[in-house]
Design a protein around this motif. Structure first.
Motif, PDB file in Angstrom:
ATOM      1  N   GLU A 196      78.463  41.065  87.942  1.00  0.00           N
ATOM      2  CA  GLU A 196      77.924  39.710  87.797  1.00  0.00           C
ATOM      3  C   GLU A 196      77.487  39.214  89.152  1.00  0.00           C
ATOM      4  OE1 GLU A 196      79.298  35.147  86.965  1.00  0.00           O
ATOM      5  OE2 GLU A 196      80.689  36.766  86.565  1.00  0.00           O
ATOM      6  N   ALA A 197      76.245  38.817  89.253  1.00  0.00           N
ATOM      7  CA  ALA A 197      75.748  38.238  90.504  1.00  0.00           C
ATOM      8  C   ALA A 197      76.279  36.825  90.620  1.00  0.00           C
ATOM      9  CB  ALA A 197      74.226  38.240  90.516  1.00  0.00           C
ATOM     10  N   SER A 198      76.929  36.544  91.728  1.00  0.00           N
ATOM     11  CA  SER A 198      77.487  35.208  91.943  1.00  0.00           C
ATOM     12  C   SER A 198      76.386  34.297  92.453  1.00  0.00           C
ATOM     13  CB  SER A 198      78.628  35.279  92.962  1.00  0.00           C
ATOM     14  OG  SER A 198      79.124  34.002  93.231  1.00  0.00           O
ATOM     15  N   ILE A 199      76.011  33.372  91.618  1.00  0.00           N
ATOM     16  CA  ILE A 199      74.969  32.422  92.003  1.00  0.00           C
ATOM     17  C   ILE A 199      75.668  31.132  92.373  1.00  0.00           C
ATOM     18  CG2 ILE A 199      72.867  31.272  91.266  1.00  0.00           C
ATOM     19  CD1 ILE A 199      72.545  33.462  89.169  1.00  0.00           C
ATOM     20  N   THR A 200      75.496  30.702  93.585  1.00  0.00           N
ATOM     21  CA  THR A 200      76.356  29.652  94.113  1.00  0.00           C
ATOM     22  C   THR A 200      75.908  28.247  93.779  1.00  0.00           C
ATOM     23  OG1 THR A 200      75.136  29.702  96.186  1.00  0.00           O
ATOM     24  CG2 THR A 200      77.057  31.122  96.022  1.00  0.00           C
ATOM     25  N   GLN A 216      78.869  24.281  90.748  1.00  0.00           N
ATOM     26  CA  GLN A 216      79.278  25.368  91.636  1.00  0.00           C
ATOM     27  C   GLN A 216      78.624  26.690  91.252  1.00  0.00           C
ATOM     28  OE1 GLN A 216      83.509  26.088  91.686  1.00  0.00           O
ATOM     29  NE2 GLN A 216      83.401  27.502  93.409  1.00  0.00           N
ATOM     30  N   VAL A 217      78.567  26.988  89.950  1.00  0.00           N
ATOM     31  CA  VAL A 217      78.055  28.267  89.467  1.00  0.00           C
ATOM     32  C   VAL A 217      76.910  28.011  88.499  1.00  0.00           C
ATOM     33  CG1 VAL A 217      78.625  30.388  88.214  1.00  0.00           C
ATOM     34  CG2 VAL A 217      80.330  29.331  89.708  1.00  0.00           C
ATOM     35  N   GLN A 218      75.768  28.618  88.761  1.00  0.00           N
ATOM     36  CA  GLN A 218      74.630  28.436  87.869  1.00  0.00           C
ATOM     37  C   GLN A 218      74.963  28.973  86.485  1.00  0.00           C
ATOM     38  OE1 GLN A 218      70.957  30.019  89.323  1.00  0.00           O
ATOM     39  NE2 GLN A 218      69.784  29.362  87.539  1.00  0.00           N
ATOM     40  N   VAL A 591      85.041  25.253 101.936  1.00  0.00           N
ATOM     41  CA  VAL A 591      84.740  26.666 101.773  1.00  0.00           C
ATOM     42  C   VAL A 591      83.506  26.784 100.892  1.00  0.00           C
ATOM     43  CG1 VAL A 591      85.577  28.929 100.996  1.00  0.00           C
ATOM     44  CG2 VAL A 591      87.203  27.244 101.888  1.00  0.00           C
ATOM     45  N   ARG A 592      82.672  27.791 101.157  1.00  0.00           N
ATOM     46  CA  ARG A 592      81.572  28.116 100.245  1.00  0.00           C
ATOM     47  C   ARG A 592      81.319  29.623 100.284  1.00  0.00           C
ATOM     48  NH1 ARG A 592      78.332  24.392  97.141  1.00  0.00           N
ATOM     49  NH2 ARG A 592      77.610  25.764  95.469  1.00  0.00           N
ATOM     50  N   PHE A 593      81.310  30.229  99.125  1.00  0.00           N
ATOM     51  CA  PHE A 593      80.978  31.636  99.004  1.00  0.00           C
ATOM     52  C   PHE A 593      79.522  31.748  98.547  1.00  0.00           C
ATOM     53  CE2 PHE A 593      85.562  31.408  98.339  1.00  0.00           C
ATOM     54  CZ  PHE A 593      86.016  32.417  99.194  1.00  0.00           C
ATOM     55  N   MET A 594      78.760  32.612  99.207  1.00  0.00           N
ATOM     56  CA  MET A 594      77.352  32.810  98.879  1.00  0.00           C
ATOM     57  C   MET A 594      77.065  34.305  98.904  1.00  0.00           C
ATOM     58  SD  MET A 594      75.833  29.698 101.251  1.00  0.00           S
ATOM     59  CE  MET A 594      74.151  30.324 101.190  1.00  0.00           C
ATOM     60  N   GLY A 595      77.053  34.930  97.711  1.00  0.00           N
ATOM     61  CA  GLY A 595      76.826  36.363  97.653  1.00  0.00           C
ATOM     62  C   GLY A 595      77.924  37.121  98.357  1.00  0.00           C
ATOM     63  N   ASP A 596      77.544  38.045  99.261  1.00  0.00           N
ATOM     64  CA  ASP A 596      78.569  38.824  99.967  1.00  0.00           C
ATOM     65  C   ASP A 596      78.985  38.177 101.287  1.00  0.00           C
ATOM     66  OD1 ASP A 596      76.353  39.292 101.510  1.00  0.00           O
ATOM     67  OD2 ASP A 596      76.251  41.445 101.120  1.00  0.00           O
ATOM     68  N   ARG A 597      78.677  36.885 101.441  1.00  0.00           N
ATOM     69  CA  ARG A 597      79.161  36.127 102.595  1.00  0.00           C
ATOM     70  C   ARG A 597      80.024  34.961 102.133  1.00  0.00           C
ATOM     71  NH1 ARG A 597      73.954  34.995 106.477  1.00  0.00           N
ATOM     72  NH2 ARG A 597      73.226  37.151 106.726  1.00  0.00           N
ATOM     73  N   HIS A 636      76.994  23.109 101.285  1.00  0.00           N
ATOM     74  CA  HIS A 636      76.018  23.353 100.222  1.00  0.00           C
ATOM     75  C   HIS A 636      74.959  24.334 100.710  1.00  0.00           C
ATOM     76  CE1 HIS A 636      74.109  22.214  96.403  1.00  0.00           C
ATOM     77  NE2 HIS A 636      72.976  22.477  97.032  1.00  0.00           N
ATOM     78  N   PRO A 637      74.646  25.351  99.911  1.00  0.00           N
ATOM     79  CA  PRO A 637      73.636  26.314 100.348  1.00  0.00           C
ATOM     80  C   PRO A 637      72.230  25.717 100.358  1.00  0.00           C
ATOM     81  CG  PRO A 637      74.340  26.784  98.105  1.00  0.00           C
ATOM     82  CD  PRO A 637      75.237  25.708  98.607  1.00  0.00           C
ATOM     83  N   TYR A 638      71.502  25.961 101.441  1.00  0.00           N
ATOM     84  CA  TYR A 638      70.080  25.602 101.491  1.00  0.00           C
ATOM     85  C   TYR A 638      69.244  26.815 101.105  1.00  0.00           C
ATOM     86  CZ  TYR A 638      65.514  24.150 103.159  1.00  0.00           C
ATOM     87  OH  TYR A 638      64.169  23.852 103.218  1.00  0.00           O
ATOM     88  N   ASP A 639      69.454  27.905 101.794  1.00  0.00           N
ATOM     89  CA  ASP A 639      68.892  29.200 101.407  1.00  0.00           C
ATOM     90  C   ASP A 639      69.854  30.253 101.949  1.00  0.00           C
ATOM     91  OD1 ASP A 639      68.301  29.566 104.139  1.00  0.00           O
ATOM     92  OD2 ASP A 639      66.224  28.919 103.896  1.00  0.00           O
ATOM     93  N   GLU A 640      69.475  31.524 101.899  1.00  0.00           N
ATOM     94  CA  GLU A 640      70.405  32.579 102.288  1.00  0.00           C
ATOM     95  C   GLU A 640      70.754  32.552 103.764  1.00  0.00           C
ATOM     96  OE1 GLU A 640      66.977  36.049 102.844  1.00  0.00           O
ATOM     97  OE2 GLU A 640      68.539  36.250 101.320  1.00  0.00           O
ATOM     98  N   ASN A 641      69.973  31.843 104.578  1.00  0.00           N
ATOM     99  CA  ASN A 641      70.236  31.798 106.015  1.00  0.00           C
ATOM    100  C   ASN A 641      70.566  30.406 106.539  1.00  0.00           C
ATOM    101  OD1 ASN A 641      69.835  34.586 106.643  1.00  0.00           O
ATOM    102  ND2 ASN A 641      67.626  34.268 106.366  1.00  0.00           N
TER     103      ASN A 641
END
Length: 821
Positions: A196-200, A216-218, A591-597, A636-641
């Protein structure tokens, strides 16, 4: 390992007298089949012979769906799915799939029923049975799933009382409340998990221009006080539900107003294209003048207490209440004339909920006093629930359908309800567990409960380092020491010096995993990690792994120093990898998890932002960190970077003793801070942009409730409600000075990775007269902007008193809709 065994033996020795006593007192046994109690026919009993449980053959085979074939010589053949067992009365052996197997005691007749050894029959047909001695319970599983875990059933009220007695004794002795390990069904075949792809977040590149709740999760919806479907606005306001037609904005109008009865307080709601669900807390009196419980026999002592109370208080006496989570489901075919099509109730206080597609999941905590269980003469009913589509009356869950967590810190019942809104003929599924959950995380496939528990720690002397060695003032003698602690109120406290600190305990978090689907919640696995979690964002599921961040240790001057940790667990919640002892002396703020980070903010006097790599589950590692003033309460995630942090600015100052000697530092929080972090270089994250809002005392709901954020990257939109406090010029350099009220409303920003934050405007529902009358503080909730939403090119600000529509580009007011008559 040897130390662990020693602790286990110690606990076992302490608990053994109680366990033996409990076992001796319990004269009955309890058997379940796939979670349901074994139903005995008239005259049927469960009894022990030769260290084995014996049960009536026909009662057992009826419930495990096995076939019986009787021979003329009295031999009986039990078969199912290609397995077979052959038994002969009074013979101490049997044939199991053609092989001769010895029995501890042969089958025998009792009251015209053939009594057979339960374990031998169950295992002979390929099923499984587990024995929990503490509860005299045998649990049969006819179709075990590889990797599933098994929780122990409470079974009966008598068993609950024994459990409560053991809990109470353990708490008195400060012993870990650990009743029994969960059981895991093993197999030689590998256990595979669907990736399952974790979509943050649900805020990325949405094509439709209609606000959605920030979740939190799409794909996992979360309830909120206000939602929109692109045409209507649905709003909880005090004890009312308001539905407003807001398109076109020039013709906004309220189309329906539902006022709930005084025994129900609406809290949040869900909306989709067919249903509206309003969730809240309801209540009714638990006691009446005729007895202790409306469903129980009167207790003379309670009646006497009520008589005494009536003498002391001439007014109507206070009666405790039954508290329920209630969910009302409405058909949305005609929003001007809502039709209530289903009502759901579950005992306890509303904790949280999720909605995945058509299925609603909600969780409650139900408090039942251990003292009442142990001292009330009558049987206290088990928690109740109601599904109006099935029955109009409240129905007991039944102790035979309740389970208990192996380890917990609070004697609460955690209830989980699930219902498919699109299947009105299927009843709500309710599960109840002894042990109070504290935090809930849900992915699309699983729900996780974080249950706080404790591990005892020996009493430790106060450390000499806590004493002010630099002080020459004899007035600070052996009876007093100064200890500086940073707190939200920024105080330095003085405590009495003692020879030994209070008994410290190490907090652990027990994690219970449940699968979601088919209108049911099924227990899957159990694990634990040191420390406690901050909130739901401390947990995450990604590609079969479960990641969790905790803070362990003690905040005060005794026990182990605070430190922070991250753990990676597999699908069975076994530990794969970990990083411990992060930022000693600090605690996690976000805390925020985003994919493998993963990203983690800790704080004491400065804000370290840690970038953590989870690409190797068995070897997570810290890639980099950034130390800056302030802290982030929400990431909060803005984009992957890029990552947005919302929190407070801080100023670090020296802490001095009464002689003026510097003995440490502390930090005073100031106004609200918003920062955009660039993590493209993971070894060197930077604070690329930042904005300060107001002075000390400035606050936003966003800092403790992520659903208050409105964000759309492609629209360059960021907005949230905020209360701004400003200090006067004379106090500008005083870091301890609180500001006075200056503004309440919405801050609207243009956001981009290149240019950061540009304030486009402020929108308030207050008049100039309101601001002049406000004084130092603002407390009028009626005009407090709660949410900012958009539909197409119209931006809406919503408070309990009105809805304002604004042009998205200019922010000019298009129309106002007054909600209060």
């Amino acid at each position: 390992m040897r130390k662990g065994i020693t602790w286990f033996l110690l606990i076992a020795l302490i608990l053994s007298p109680l366990t033996l006593q409990t076992y001796a007192q319990a004269q009955s046994y309890f058997v379940t089949v796939d979670g349901e109690p074994l139903v005995l026919s008239d005259g049927g009993v469960i009894e022990e012979k030769g260290s084995s449980l014996f049960v009536p053959l026909e009662d057992l085979t009826n419930q495990i769906n096995a076939h019986i074939e009787r021979k003329e010589n009295g031999t009986v053949i039990v078969s199912k799915d290609g397995f077979n067992v052959t038994l002969t009365p009074l013979k101490d052996s049997m044939l199991m799939n053609g092989e001769d197997v010895a029995l501890p005691y042969g089958p025998y007749w009792k009251e015209e029923k053939l009594m057979v050894p339960l374990r031998s029959i169950v295992e002979g047909i390929g099923a499984s049975v587990y024995w929990q001695q503490e509860m005299n319970t045998a649990s049969i599983f006819t179709e075990p799933t590889v990797g599933d875990a098994v929780l122990t059933q409470v079974g009966s009220y008598e068993q609950l009382k024994l459990l409560a007695e053991q809990y109470q004794n353990n708490m008195k002795n400060n012993i870990v409340v650990m009743f029994n390990d969960t059981l895991t069904l093993q197999s030689e075949e590998p256990f595979t998990v669907k990736d399952e792809a974790s979509i943050t977040s649900n805020d990325t590149a949405a094509e439709e221009s209609v606000s959605e709740t920030n979740v939190q999760v799409q794909g996992v919806d979360e309830a909120d006080v206000i939602k929109t479907d692109g045409q209507y606005m649905y709003q909880i306001s005090e004890n009312k539900l308001l539905i407003s037609d807001v398109m076109p904005a020039e013709k906004m109008k309220v189309v329906n107003e539902v006022t709930f009865e005084h025994t129900f307080t609406p809290t949040e709601l869900y909306v989709d294209d067919r249903y509206l669900v309003v969730i809240g807390n309801s209540w009714e009196e638990r006691y009446d003048m005729d007895g202790i419980h409306k469903d129980s026999t009167p207790d003379e002592s309670v009646e006497e207490d009520l008589e005494v109370q009536s003498l002391i208080l001439p007014e109507e006496p206070y009666f405790p209440r039954n508290e329920y989570v209630a969910a009302y489901v409405y058909d949305l075919q005609d929003r001007t004339n809502l039709q209530l099509i289903r009502s759901l109730k579950m005992e306890g206080y509303y904790m949280t909920s999720r909605k995945i597609d058509d299925t609603l999941y909600f969780v409650s905590n139900y408090y039942q006093d251990v003292y009442d269980i142990l001292n009330t003469k009558d049987t206290i009913p088990s928690p109740v629930y109601q599904d109006s589509n099935i029955h109009q009356q409240l129905t007991e869950i039944g102790y035979d359908r309740m389970y208990y967590f192996p380890q917990f810190d609070r004697w609460d019942y955690t209830l989980i309800g699930s219902v498919n809104l699109a299947m009105p003929e299927v009843k709500m599924d309710v599960n109840a567990y002894v042990g109070g959950a504290e935090t809930v995380y849900a992915s699309k496939d699983h729900l996780y409960l974080a249950v706080p528990a404790r591990e005892g720690v020996e009493v430790q002397p106060l450390q000499a380092d806590n004493v002010d060695k630099n002080s020459d003032d004899e007035s600070t003698g052996p009876d007093e020491i100064d200890i500086s602690m940073e707190t939200e109120t920024d105080v330095t406290v003085q405590i009495q010096k003692i020879d030994f600190a209070p008994a410290a305990v190490d907090t652990i978090t027990k994690i219970y995993k449940f699968s979601l689907g088919e209108n049911k919640v099924k227990f899957k696995a159990e694990g634990q990690v040191p420390g406690h979690v901050l909130n739901q964002f401390s947990m995450d599921e990604y590609e079969g792994d479960f990641r969790i961040a905790t803070t362990s240790g003690q905040h005060f001057g005794w026990g182990e120093e605070q430190k922070n940790n991250v753990y990676v667990l597999d699908e069975q919640l076994n530990q794969l990898g970990k990083i411990e002892d992060i930022a000693p002396g600090e605690k996690i703020y976000s805390v925020r998890f985003m994919g493998d980070r993963g990203y983690m903010v800790t704080f004491k006097t400065v804000d370290p932002l840690f970038v953590i790599d989870f690409s190797e589950s068995d070897n997570p590692n810290i890639l980099g960190q950034l130390k800056i003033p302030g802290y982030s309460d929400y990431l909060h995630p803005y984009d992957e970077n890029h990552l947005i942090g919302f929190g407070k600015d801080t100023v670090e100052v020296d802490v001095k003793d009464r002689n003026g000697n510097t003995v440490g530092t502390t930090a005073y929080y100031q106004g609200m801070k918003m920062a955009l972090f660039d993590v493209s270089d993971v070894s060197n994250p930077i604070e690329k942009h930042k904005v300060m809002i107001g002075d000390r005392g400035t606050h936003s709901e966003l800092l403790h409730n992520h659903k208050a954020l409105t964000f759309h990257r492609d629209m360059n939109l960021l907005a949230f409600p905020v209360t701004v406090m400003e200090v006067n010029e004379a106090d500008k350099n005083n870091v301890t000075a609180y500001g006075s009220f200056a503004f309440q409303g919405a801050h609207i920003y243009h956001i981009s990775a290149e240019d950061g934050f540009q304030l486009r405007g402020e929108i308030t529902h207050l008049t100039e007269d309101d601001i002049q009358k406000s004084g130092h503080y603002w407390s009028d909730r009626e005009k407090t902007v709660q949410r900012i939403m958009y539909i197409g090119d119209t931006l809406y600000t919503i408070s309990p008193s009105k809805i304002e529509a604004h042009d998205f580009t200019t922010l000019e007011t298009i129309q106002e809709l007054q909600l209060k008559k």
